[in-house]
Design an enzyme around this catalytic site. Structure first.
Site, PDB file in Angstrom:
ATOM      1  N   SER A 200      24.019 -14.655 107.420  1.00 51.07           N
ATOM      2  CA  SER A 200      24.547 -15.352 106.252  1.00 51.07           C
ATOM      3  C   SER A 200      26.055 -15.164 106.158  1.00 51.07           C
ATOM      4  CB  SER A 200      23.891 -14.783 104.997  1.00 51.07           C
ATOM      5  OG  SER A 200      24.493 -15.328 103.848  1.00 51.07           O
ATOM      6  N   CYS A 325      18.248 -10.216  94.019  1.00 48.34           N
ATOM      7  CA  CYS A 325      17.145 -11.097  93.662  1.00 48.34           C
ATOM      8  C   CYS A 325      16.126 -10.398  92.783  1.00 48.34           C
ATOM      9  CB  CYS A 325      16.439 -11.590  94.910  1.00 48.34           C
ATOM     10  SG  CYS A 325      17.570 -11.962  96.224  1.00 48.34           S
TER      11      CYS A 325
END
Ligand SMILES: *Cc1c(COP(=O)(O)O)cnc(C)c1O
Length: 406
Positions: A200, A325
């Site tokens: 990422s 998250c």
């Protein structure tokens, strides 16, 4: 936003390196071409930029440029890796670990909708996967093993080369989520015998909204996103050239400084831990002492609720209880409980993520802030009479100033 808030949450995201921003800017304006426009210089220029970025990412992985597919981030890379090979094979079986990122675990769960099955292998007390457990979990129907390179909460690094060898022997595809290791520790897709690998941009000082999937040469995946046939048909859609150029520059920077930077981060982490331990003897460090990301520290502060701790430091210090998250939900980290911590211990833990732009002053201030807050919280708990056996044993003349209510 407060500017004097120290950022030690580099596992959640990293700022763009200024060199990355500079590399991206021209592609928003003057050099705006579509790399699929093959009939004019605007297109050629954009395609050249994408080719360069592919080579830059590939260099960090020990891969070839054409093996790099650009995506919107590691979440998408993980989804392509896990789904495209399995969804057209009902009955297929996949092996994942208990501490994978939700973007792997949730896709593994969704495989059931396609008539596939999955097995979750455990981790040891340090958060490491034992290759023997992976071997045991394999079945004749197993088509893929997905085990992350390093964990995003406790920084534990898995024995990828051993798992890779095992997968090759069983002729099973090996995917790894290397989001936390790309640019932090060496990666070699050949030595590790990896077939698919996710990264990422925003975890390695590049922009958000871009990532990549390494797809071993010769592997033919089923596209999830059809359309104009970009990227050899595997992932259609006009390429975000500015973001891709940024990821390329982020890769060039880590290629040049990986060893020096990882030594520096390790020094800062050692200093942070030493400072914390001098204020708070007896704190426990979660994760593996040796097989660990240099910038990661995860600590359990017994008898201190980490949400309370975060509240008391949050205007001055950006750290977290776990992955971005899951930290919004007040649940104990499934990663820490998979390592054998009790829910209560898991809810007394903090993750520090030291990064490229942190200084010695940052970690010294952080240790002081956290140390003082932990002591203050323990004192106030003692005063309210809800003290644990641990706190009760320290009741003495020094504690009595806060313990009048008892
Ligand atoms: C952040 C992270 C992801 C998700 O990456 P995005 O690019 O934000 O989708 C996946 N896996 C791990 C281990 C991560 O830390």
């Amino acid at each position: 936003m407060t500017v004097d808030c120290i950022y030690l949450d580099n596992h959640a995201t990293t700022p763009c390196d200024p060199r990355v921003v500079d590399a991206m800017l021209p592609f928003f304006s003057q050099r705006f071409g579509n790399p699929a426009s093959i009939h004019h210089p605007y297109g050629w220029d954009a395609e050249d930029a994408v080719d360069r970025a592919q080579r830059s990412v590939a260099r960090v992985l020990g891969a070839q440029a054409h093996e790099v597919v650009f995506t919107s981030g590691a979440t998408e890379s993980n989804e392509i890796a896990l789904l495209s090979e399995t969804m057209r094979r009902p009955g297929a079986h996949v092996v994942v670990s208990a501490v994978e990122h939700p973007s792997v675990l949730n896709v593994a769960k969704s495989l059931v909708d396609f008539g596939c099955e999955f097995t979750v292998v455990p981790v040891d007390a340090t958060g490491r996967v034992d290759p023997t457990d992976v071997a045991q979990a394999m079945r004749p129907q197993t088509v893929m093993v997905s085990i992350m390179h390093a964990n995003h909460e406790v920084g534990t690094i898995n024995p990828l080369a051993q798992i890779g060898r095992l997968c090759r022997e069983h002729e099973v595809l090996f995917h790894t989520d290397a989001t936390q290791t790309f640019g932090k520790i060496p990666i070699d897709v050949h030595a590790m015998q990896v077939d698919l690998l996710s990264i990422s941009g925003h975890k390695c000082y590049g922009p958000k909204g871009v990532g990549a999937l390494f797809v071993r040469s010769g592997l033919r995946l089923t596209p999830l996103c059809g359309g104009g046939g970009q990227q050899a048909g595997l992932r259609s859609g006009t390429l975000p050239v500015p973001l891709i150029a940024g990821l390329g520059m982020a890769s060039d920077i880590v290629s040049a400084q990986l060893d020096d930077e990882s030594r520096r981060l390790l020094e800062l982490r050692t200093r942070l831990l030493d400072n914390l331990q001098s204020i708070l003897p007896g704190i426990r460090c979660n994760g593996d002492a040796d097989h660990r990301l240099p910038g990661n520290l995860n600590i359990t502060f017994d008898d201190v609720d980490s949400e309370t701790l975060l509240e008391s430091t949050r205007s001055k210090l950006a750290v977290s209880t776990g992955s971005a998250c899951t930290s919004s939900r007040l649940q104990p980290s499934y990663i820490l409980t998979a390592m054998g911590l009790t829910p209560r211990q898991a809810q007394s833990s903090l993750r520090f993520g030291i990064g490229r732009f942190n200084t010695v002053e940052d970690v010294d201030t952080a240790a002081r802030l956290v140390g003082q807050s932990v002591l203050a919280i323990r004192r106030s708990r003692g005063a309210s009479g809800r003290c644990s056996p641990h706190a009760a044993s320290t009741t003495g003349p020094l504690e009595s100033s806060a313990g009048g209510a008892r």
